[in-house]
Design an enzyme around this catalytic site. Sequence first.
Site, PDB file in Angstrom:
ATOM      1  N   LYS A  22      42.226  36.502  44.445  1.00 28.28           N
ATOM      2  CA  LYS A  22      43.570  35.975  44.186  1.00 28.28           C
ATOM      3  C   LYS A  22      44.638  37.047  44.391  1.00 28.28           C
ATOM      4  O   LYS A  22      45.649  36.817  45.068  1.00 28.28           O
ATOM      5  CB  LYS A  22      43.652  35.437  42.762  1.00 28.28           C
ATOM      6  N   ASN A  23      44.433  38.228  43.806  1.00 29.71           N
ATOM      7  CA  ASN A  23      45.468  39.253  43.857  1.00 29.71           C
ATOM      8  C   ASN A  23      45.679  39.793  45.266  1.00 29.71           C
ATOM      9  O   ASN A  23      46.772  40.254  45.595  1.00 29.71           O
ATOM     10  CB  ASN A  23      45.140  40.382  42.877  1.00 29.71           C
ATOM     11  N   ARG A  97      54.460  34.081  39.758  1.00 20.93           N
ATOM     12  CA  ARG A  97      54.720  35.510  39.665  1.00 20.93           C
ATOM     13  C   ARG A  97      54.655  36.194  41.038  1.00 20.93           C
ATOM     14  O   ARG A  97      55.468  37.046  41.372  1.00 20.93           O
ATOM     15  CB  ARG A  97      53.677  36.141  38.730  1.00 20.93           C
ATOM     16  N   ASP A 121      51.833  34.584  33.749  1.00 15.18           N
ATOM     17  CA  ASP A 121      51.094  34.671  32.495  1.00 15.18           C
ATOM     18  C   ASP A 121      51.951  35.170  31.342  1.00 15.18           C
ATOM     19  O   ASP A 121      52.844  35.988  31.527  1.00 15.18           O
ATOM     20  CB  ASP A 121      49.914  35.653  32.646  1.00 15.18           C
ATOM     21  N   ASP A 320      42.572  43.247  34.017  1.00 15.33           N
ATOM     22  CA  ASP A 320      42.207  41.831  34.086  1.00 15.33           C
ATOM     23  C   ASP A 320      40.808  41.551  33.546  1.00 15.33           C
ATOM     24  O   ASP A 320      40.467  40.384  33.292  1.00 15.33           O
ATOM     25  CB  ASP A 320      42.285  41.331  35.530  1.00 15.33           C
ATOM     26  N   MET A 342      48.082  48.547  29.227  1.00 14.15           N
ATOM     27  CA  MET A 342      49.089  48.203  30.226  1.00 14.15           C
ATOM     28  C   MET A 342      49.913  46.957  29.889  1.00 14.15           C
ATOM     29  O   MET A 342      50.990  46.768  30.436  1.00 14.15           O
ATOM     30  CB  MET A 342      48.411  48.048  31.591  1.00 14.15           C
TER      31      MET A 342
END
Length: 438
Positions: A22-23, A97, A121, A320, A342
């Site tokens: 996804k990223n 996002r 998110d 994640d 983070m």
Amino acid sequence: MGTFKIEGGHQLKGSITPQGAKNEALQILCAVLLTPEKITISNIPDIVDVNKLIKLLENLGVEIEKLDSNTYSFKAENIKLDYLESEAFKVEGRGLRGSIMIVGPLLARFGKGYIPKPGGDKIGRRRLDTHFEGFIKLGAKFRYNREDYFYGVEAHELHGTYMLLDEASVTGTANIVMAAVLAKGTTTIYNAACEPYLQQLCKMLNRMGAKISGVGSNLLTIEGVESLGGTNHRMLPDMIEIGSWIGLAAMTKSELTIKDVSWDDLGVIPSVFRKIGITVERQGDDIHIPAHTDGYEIQSYIDGSILTIADAPWPGFTPDLLSIVLTVLIQARGSAVVHQKMFESRLFFVDKLIDMGAKIILCDPHRATVIGHDFKSQLKATTMTSPDIRAGVSLLIAALSAKGTSIIHNIEQIDRGYENIDTRLRAIGAKIERLEGN
């Protein structure tokens, strides 16, 4: 609002293939805006966030052809820049996002890029300063409409420069790189992110004719070029999903094989799971997790002190996967501290795990201590709501290991990051049912 009904306590067995990352997809898809030539991308995950971005690109005027279930071609020849100032764009851009990463390519190729303040998110504040400070250093003028929460950058011409990023932001680095490839002169980016997905973007851009050196390090040098051409690109498997399946196998004492994981791009992920006692076997480019019938034991440090698992920019452990690790620690032998450095709100789902019987002490918004059950007591089923993608999958893993039938609401959050997750889990023996419209 969709719902999962999960009957827990069953062992799973078989193999599962991770989706495309996804990223990586959110970066690579935005890069198609840099050229009028055709780009073909394969292994694109069929998930909500990615499909939203594809729709946004189509509304921008990108010609898109679906070649098979996970392969598309893109041709950004006739871009409708007026769409950027439409009410429809303000709504669609705000819901994703990753939409922030269209700004760099549009600025580089057309001299302007706009974006509404993106959503995403609920995991804490994620600043956009790194993106826009980078564009400003390249010569763009920044404007912000506070009334509409609408950002914009404009430039007649971008010029290469030296910049030291205030944080190693993955999306920030990607955005600045995509702007710099068409700038005049040389750009040097220090404290750049160096995740495999960012490396994938740089390699793709180089195949398109860009001149980027230092790929894989935190110091990138970019010689600007006049134009970029088309290319073919295949996405890496999703490392977050791979880590999720490792955790699922351990928590349910299941024997699973995770196929085609691109092992060399996983970094410290296998070793972190090994530190909490999980056997992670490499079989070619697959991962095999044997059934942990005797449980798994957390390692302590050499001096005997309690293990702390913390996130960090790559090549550190990805944030994640911290929620997955925290969940898996519930049934480990021993105790550990999870330190989420983070993001300040990502541990707030632990109250749901505590309701299921987990022994977790939330020390503050960033740290939780987990006292493992060693499978001497089973989590109990409950009804809960998914707050975000990663926490949602963590709760799903907990539910699959629990005694009884659990309900998870707001599964649209999970669908944003995981492709057909219920179908794929049923294929390996999970008792999971999707209930629509509840």
